[in-house]
Every structure is written in structure tokens, then in C-alpha cells.
Design a protein around this motif. Structure first.
Motif, PDB file in Angstrom:
ATOM      1  N   VAL A   8       0.861  -1.188   0.000  1.00  0.00           N
ATOM      2  CA  VAL A   8       0.000   0.000   0.000  1.00  0.00           C
ATOM      3  C   VAL A   8       0.896   1.236   0.000  1.00  0.00           C
ATOM      4  CG1 VAL A   8      -1.719   1.302   1.322  1.00  0.00           C
ATOM      5  CG2 VAL A   8      -1.789  -1.213   1.313  1.00  0.00           C
ATOM      6  N   VAL A   9       0.674   2.137  -0.953  1.00  0.00           N
ATOM      7  CA  VAL A   9       1.418   3.401  -0.986  1.00  0.00           C
ATOM      8  C   VAL A   9       0.444   4.529  -0.624  1.00  0.00           C
ATOM      9  CG1 VAL A   9       2.723   5.028  -2.421  1.00  0.00           C
ATOM     10  CG2 VAL A   9       3.039   2.552  -2.729  1.00  0.00           C
ATOM     11  N   VAL A  10       0.818   5.343   0.353  1.00  0.00           N
ATOM     12  CA  VAL A  10      -0.039   6.451   0.787  1.00  0.00           C
ATOM     13  C   VAL A  10       0.701   7.770   0.555  1.00  0.00           C
ATOM     14  CG1 VAL A  10      -1.441   7.419   2.649  1.00  0.00           C
ATOM     15  CG2 VAL A  10      -0.921   4.955   2.637  1.00  0.00           C
ATOM     16  N   ILE A  11       0.251   8.543  -0.430  1.00  0.00           N
ATOM     17  CA  ILE A  11       0.850   9.871  -0.646  1.00  0.00           C
ATOM     18  C   ILE A  11       0.044  10.866   0.190  1.00  0.00           C
ATOM     19  CG2 ILE A  11       1.466  11.670  -2.289  1.00  0.00           C
ATOM     20  CD1 ILE A  11       1.873   9.609  -4.401  1.00  0.00           C
ATOM     21  N   GLY A  12       0.758  11.549   1.081  1.00  0.00           N
ATOM     22  CA  GLY A  12       0.096  12.337   2.124  1.00  0.00           C
ATOM     23  C   GLY A  12       0.029  11.509   3.400  1.00  0.00           C
ATOM     24  N   GLY A  13       0.785  10.411   3.413  1.00  0.00           N
ATOM     25  CA  GLY A  13       0.714   9.449   4.518  1.00  0.00           C
ATOM     26  C   GLY A  13       1.535   9.814   5.733  1.00  0.00           C
ATOM     27  N   THR A  14       2.103  11.025   5.744  1.00  0.00           N
ATOM     28  CA  THR A  14       2.943  11.404   6.889  1.00  0.00           C
ATOM     29  C   THR A  14       2.203  12.273   7.900  1.00  0.00           C
ATOM     30  OG1 THR A  14       3.780  13.385   5.778  1.00  0.00           O
ATOM     31  CG2 THR A  14       5.010  11.325   5.436  1.00  0.00           C
ATOM     32  N   ALA A  26      -1.065  -0.902   7.985  1.00  0.00           N
ATOM     33  CA  ALA A  26       0.077  -1.642   8.542  1.00  0.00           C
ATOM     34  C   ALA A  26      -0.424  -2.628   9.607  1.00  0.00           C
ATOM     35  CB  ALA A  26       1.096  -0.670   9.125  1.00  0.00           C
ATOM     36  N   GLU A  27      -1.379  -2.191  10.418  1.00  0.00           N
ATOM     37  CA  GLU A  27      -1.913  -3.084  11.462  1.00  0.00           C
ATOM     38  C   GLU A  27      -2.691  -4.250  10.859  1.00  0.00           C
ATOM     39  OE1 GLU A  27      -2.078   0.346  14.962  1.00  0.00           O
ATOM     40  OE2 GLU A  27      -3.957  -0.327  14.049  1.00  0.00           O
ATOM     41  N   ALA A  28      -3.186  -4.058   9.619  1.00  0.00           N
ATOM     42  CA  ALA A  28      -3.892  -5.147   8.932  1.00  0.00           C
ATOM     43  C   ALA A  28      -2.913  -6.067   8.207  1.00  0.00           C
ATOM     44  CB  ALA A  28      -4.912  -4.558   7.944  1.00  0.00           C
ATOM     45  N   GLY A  29      -1.619  -5.806   8.368  1.00  0.00           N
ATOM     46  CA  GLY A  29      -0.611  -6.719   7.812  1.00  0.00           C
ATOM     47  C   GLY A  29      -0.071  -6.335   6.455  1.00  0.00           C
ATOM     48  N   ALA A  30      -0.434  -5.149   5.966  1.00  0.00           N
ATOM     49  CA  ALA A  30       0.075  -4.724   4.653  1.00  0.00           C
ATOM     50  C   ALA A  30       1.511  -4.222   4.773  1.00  0.00           C
ATOM     51  CB  ALA A  30      -0.810  -3.620   4.084  1.00  0.00           C
ATOM     52  N   ARG A  31       2.197  -4.228   3.640  1.00  0.00           N
ATOM     53  CA  ARG A  31       3.517  -3.593   3.542  1.00  0.00           C
ATOM     54  C   ARG A  31       3.224  -2.170   3.094  1.00  0.00           C
ATOM     55  NH1 ARG A  31       7.402  -3.707  -0.475  1.00  0.00           N
ATOM     56  NH2 ARG A  31       6.051  -4.822  -1.906  1.00  0.00           N
ATOM     57  N   VAL A  32       3.607  -1.196   3.908  1.00  0.00           N
ATOM     58  CA  VAL A  32       3.147   0.180   3.662  1.00  0.00           C
ATOM     59  C   VAL A  32       4.315   1.107   3.356  1.00  0.00           C
ATOM     60  CG1 VAL A  32       1.942   2.165   4.679  1.00  0.00           C
ATOM     61  CG2 VAL A  32       1.143  -0.160   5.167  1.00  0.00           C
ATOM     62  N   THR A  33       4.115   1.953   2.348  1.00  0.00           N
ATOM     63  CA  THR A  33       5.047   3.044   2.059  1.00  0.00           C
ATOM     64  C   THR A  33       4.298   4.354   2.241  1.00  0.00           C
ATOM     65  OG1 THR A  33       6.190   1.700   0.397  1.00  0.00           O
ATOM     66  CG2 THR A  33       6.560   4.076   0.311  1.00  0.00           C
ATOM     67  N   VAL A  34       4.822   5.244   3.093  1.00  0.00           N
ATOM     68  CA  VAL A  34       4.220   6.581   3.212  1.00  0.00           C
ATOM     69  C   VAL A  34       5.131   7.573   2.496  1.00  0.00           C
ATOM     70  CG1 VAL A  34       2.944   6.191   5.347  1.00  0.00           C
ATOM     71  CG2 VAL A  34       5.303   6.984   5.484  1.00  0.00           C
ATOM     72  N   ALA A  35       4.511   8.551   1.847  1.00  0.00           N
ATOM     73  CA  ALA A  35       5.295   9.510   1.077  1.00  0.00           C
ATOM     74  C   ALA A  35       4.703  10.905   1.202  1.00  0.00           C
ATOM     75  CB  ALA A  35       5.319   9.093  -0.398  1.00  0.00           C
ATOM     76  N   SER A  36       5.601  11.891   1.282  1.00  0.00           N
ATOM     77  CA  SER A  36       5.183  13.295   1.212  1.00  0.00           C
ATOM     78  C   SER A  36       6.410  14.147   0.934  1.00  0.00           C
ATOM     79  CB  SER A  36       4.446  13.738   2.482  1.00  0.00           C
ATOM     80  OG  SER A  36       5.350  13.992   3.536  1.00  0.00           O
ATOM     81  N   ALA A  40      11.534  15.814   6.809  1.00  0.00           N
ATOM     82  CA  ALA A  40      11.380  15.724   8.265  1.00  0.00           C
ATOM     83  C   ALA A  40      10.094  14.991   8.629  1.00  0.00           C
ATOM     84  CB  ALA A  40      11.389  17.127   8.864  1.00  0.00           C
ATOM     85  N   LYS A  41       8.998  15.303   7.905  1.00  0.00           N
ATOM     86  CA  LYS A  41       7.719  14.628   8.200  1.00  0.00           C
ATOM     87  C   LYS A  41       7.798  13.146   7.840  1.00  0.00           C
ATOM     88  CE  LYS A  41       4.449  18.377   7.514  1.00  0.00           C
ATOM     89  NZ  LYS A  41       3.312  18.828   6.714  1.00  0.00           N
ATOM     90  N   VAL A  42       8.481  12.838   6.735  1.00  0.00           N
ATOM     91  CA  VAL A  42       8.618  11.438   6.314  1.00  0.00           C
ATOM     92  C   VAL A  42       9.363  10.650   7.389  1.00  0.00           C
ATOM     93  CG1 VAL A  42       9.741   9.906   4.643  1.00  0.00           C
ATOM     94  CG2 VAL A  42       8.469  11.909   3.840  1.00  0.00           C
ATOM     95  N   GLU A  43      10.442  11.242   7.881  1.00  0.00           N
ATOM     96  CA  GLU A  43      11.258  10.561   8.900  1.00  0.00           C
ATOM     97  C   GLU A  43      10.447  10.358  10.187  1.00  0.00           C
ATOM     98  OE1 GLU A  43      15.370  11.478  11.180  1.00  0.00           O
ATOM     99  OE2 GLU A  43      15.164  12.399   9.200  1.00  0.00           O
ATOM    100  N   ALA A  44       9.734  11.404  10.605  1.00  0.00           N
ATOM    101  CA  ALA A  44       8.957  11.320  11.851  1.00  0.00           C
ATOM    102  C   ALA A  44       7.842  10.284  11.721  1.00  0.00           C
ATOM    103  CB  ALA A  44       8.376  12.686  12.189  1.00  0.00           C
ATOM    104  N   ALA A  45       7.175  10.251  10.570  1.00  0.00           N
ATOM    105  CA  ALA A  45       6.068   9.304  10.391  1.00  0.00           C
ATOM    106  C   ALA A  45       6.584   7.871  10.377  1.00  0.00           C
ATOM    107  CB  ALA A  45       5.319   9.606   9.088  1.00  0.00           C
ATOM    108  N   ALA A  46       7.679   7.630   9.665  1.00  0.00           N
ATOM    109  CA  ALA A  46       8.223   6.269   9.583  1.00  0.00           C
ATOM    110  C   ALA A  46       8.635   5.791  10.978  1.00  0.00           C
ATOM    111  CB  ALA A  46       9.395   6.222   8.615  1.00  0.00           C
ATOM    112  N   ALA A  47       9.138   6.708  11.813  1.00  0.00           N
ATOM    113  CA  ALA A  47       9.551   6.329  13.165  1.00  0.00           C
ATOM    114  C   ALA A  47       8.335   6.044  14.047  1.00  0.00           C
ATOM    115  CB  ALA A  47      10.392   7.450  13.777  1.00  0.00           C
ATOM    116  N   ASP A  48       7.233   6.741  13.791  1.00  0.00           N
ATOM    117  CA  ASP A  48       6.032   6.636  14.624  1.00  0.00           C
ATOM    118  C   ASP A  48       5.158   5.425  14.245  1.00  0.00           C
ATOM    119  OD1 ASP A  48       3.986   7.501  16.378  1.00  0.00           O
ATOM    120  OD2 ASP A  48       2.907   8.368  14.695  1.00  0.00           O
ATOM    121  N   LEU A  49       5.200   5.038  12.972  1.00  0.00           N
ATOM    122  CA  LEU A  49       4.330   3.961  12.480  1.00  0.00           C
ATOM    123  C   LEU A  49       4.925   2.597  12.841  1.00  0.00           C
ATOM    124  CD1 LEU A  49       3.450   5.620   9.068  1.00  0.00           C
ATOM    125  CD2 LEU A  49       1.772   4.881  10.777  1.00  0.00           C
ATOM    126  N   PRO A  50       4.126   1.529  12.740  1.00  0.00           N
ATOM    127  CA  PRO A  50       4.648   0.199  13.080  1.00  0.00           C
ATOM    128  C   PRO A  50       5.921  -0.136  12.299  1.00  0.00           C
ATOM    129  CG  PRO A  50       2.272   0.107  12.748  1.00  0.00           C
ATOM    130  CD  PRO A  50       2.691   1.495  12.382  1.00  0.00           C
TER     131      PRO A  50
END
Ligand code: NAP
Length: 233
Positions: A8-14, A26-36, A40-50
Motif C-alpha cells: 500500500v502506498v499512501v501519498i500524504g501518509g505522513t 500496517a496493522e492489517a498486515g500490509a507492507r506500507v510506504t508513506v510519502a510526502s 522531516a515529516k517522512v522521517e517522523a512518520a516512519a519512526a512513529d508507524l509500526p
């Protein structure tokens, strides 16, 4: 069908709604990519997400940036980019500014779909993001209504054009996200009190709506209302 193991790719996912969609996927077991666009927001979101969720920097206004993002197959594309609202009353509109206001939420969305398509699974899905302002305008919000309605139409038109891939949109009322941070508290409380459910939506509730659209193979060309009844008041 579940989305376990799917990409799953989420643009605006941060941030906000997209961050909620990424977490639920991600909690449903998908492989997720967040992008924006902000590293700084990308790094913070990746650290915060599963663990395992990847972050990528992309500017949805830039085709080269999008082409680089879609460098591997994906099953579902979620689009929830949003920048500062522009527009205002049409009588005093700064047209150049109003046109710039379509770059992220309209043209960016179309460009992202264009570049995702070569990698998007034949039975994959695209979920767009829109708002109840398309059918419940507010004074001075004619341009916002036009933009939101164009996304509703895009979902229907692209569902036909891109079948059997599925394309849907979610129309939100108010969801508690950083986008609402600038709203004066008094206006927010008054708007919350007006909701049939007496409050704004949460990003988790928003995320669960995208999960439904990703999972249900029989839903396409629809604009799903997730709005606490906002279109009725
Ligand atoms: N919140 C609501 O009540 C509500 C209601 C109806 C509709 N919506 C719509 O839902 C969408 C998301 O809203 P939100 O409240 O979740 O906002 P948000 O929290 O501000 O999130 C917006 C996201 O878009 C990204 N973005 C902005 N410019 C970008 C660009 N050029 N390229 C790629 N990504 C970009 C932002 O990250 P970067 O800054 O890092 O780029 C951020 O991840 C918006 O289109 C909004 O109009 C929201």
C-alpha cells in the motif's frame, strides 16, 4: 479479501488522514510506504508507524519525483495530499493563486495515478480524498466546492477508465488533523456541536474507511461518506 502482505502506498501518509490510513493498513498486515514532500515529516512518520513501514520523499507536483517513487509493484494507492487552502470569494479571486491551489490536490493526484499505473496490480485499487463541501458549500467556499466535486467526478470517471482496477473516493466532514490546527477553538467547538455525532472524526476512523475500500473487491466508482452526518445538517 484482506490486505495482508499487499503493498500500500499512501501519498500524504505522513500526517493526519493519510497517517491514519497508513497505520490501519500496517496493522492489517500490509507492507506500507508513506510519502510526502517534507523529509522531516517522512522521517517522523516512519519512526512513529509500526516497524517495517517505509518513508519516501515525493513532491506530488513533480512528475520526475513521482516516477522515482513508483519503482516497484503496488496493490493499493491512497491519495490524501493537502496543502494550504487557497481561493476565497470568487469576486475578489486572485486567479493565479487559485490555480496554484489545484496543483497538489487535483493535478498532483492525477499525476500520481498516471505514474502509479504501470506498477499497480490489475485487481488493485486507488482511493481518493474529498470533502462534504462538494455538496454542502459554505459562503466564500465556491472554489473549494468545485475542487471537492472534481475529485468526486474523478473517482467515477477513472473507475470506468481504469477497470478492473477499482477507484473510489472518501468524502470527509471534519477529521481532527493538523490541517484544523489553525481554526479558532471557538469556531471548532461550534462546528463540532453541529455534527450529528457531536464531534469530529478521528484519523483512525478515517483510516478504517480506506481499509474498507482496499479490501472490498466489489466497490468501485463510489464516493463514500465518512462525515458524522455532516451532509444532513
Ligand atoms: N481534515 C479534514 O477535516 C478534511 C476534511 C475533508 C477533506 N480533507 C482532505 O483530506 C486531505 C488530507 O487532509 P489532512 O487533514 O490529513 O491534512 P494534513 O494533516 O495537513 O496532511 C496533508 C498531507 O499531505 C502532504 N503533502 C502536502 N503537500 C504535498 C506535496 N506537494 N506532495 C506530497 N505530499 C504533500 C503533507 O506532507 P508534506 O507537508 O510533507 O508534503 C501531509 O502528509 C486534504 O486533501 C484535505 O483537503 C480533510
Amino acid at each position: 479479501m484482506g490486505i495482508e502482505g499487499q503493498h500500500v502506498v499512501v501519498i500524504g501518509g505522513t500526517s493526519g488522514i493519510g497517517l491514519g490510513a497508513a497505520r490501519v493498513a500496517a496493522e492489517a498486515g500490509a507492507r506500507v510506504t508513506v510519502a510526502s514532500s517534507s523529509a522531516a515529516k517522512v522521517e517522523a512518520a516512519a519512526a512513529d508507524l509500526p516497524a517495517g513501514v517505509r518513508g519516501r520523499v515525493v513532491d506530488i507536483r513533480d512528475e520526475a519525483s513521482l516516477a522515482a517513487l513508483f519503482d516497484e509493484p503496488l496493490d493499493h494507492l491512497v491519495l490524501s495530499p493537502g496543502d494550504a487552502l487557497r481561493g476565497g470569494p470568487v469576486a475578489s479571486l486572485d486567479l493565479a493563486d487559485a490555480k496554484a491551489g489545484l496543483e497538489v490536490r487535483f493535478w498532483g493526484v492525477i499525476a500520481a495515478i498516471k505514474h502509479a499505473l504501470p506498477q499497480l496490480a490489475e485487481r488493485g485499487s486507488i482511493s481518493l480524498t474529498t470533502g462534504t463541501v462538494s455538496v454542502r458549500p459554505f459562503p466564500g467556499g465556491g472554489i473549494s466546492s468545485g475542487l471537492a466535486a472534481s475529485i468526486d467526478g474523478l473517482a467515477r470517471g477513472l473507475a470506468v477508465e481504469l477497470a478492473p482496477r477499482r477507484v473510489n473516493a472518501i468524502s470527509f466532514g471534519f477529521v481532527e488533523t493538523p490541517m484544523l490546527d489553525g481554526f479558532p477553538e471557538q469556531l471548532k467547538s461550534a462546528a463540532e456541536a453541529k455534527q450529528l455525532v457531536g464531534r469530529f472524526g478521528t484519523v483512525e476512523e478515517a483510516g478504517r474507511a480506506y481499509l474498507y475500500l482496499m479490501e472490498n473487491d466489489y466497490v468501485t466508482g463510489t464516493v463514500l461518506g465518512v462525515d458524522g452526518g455532516a451532509v444532513l445538517v
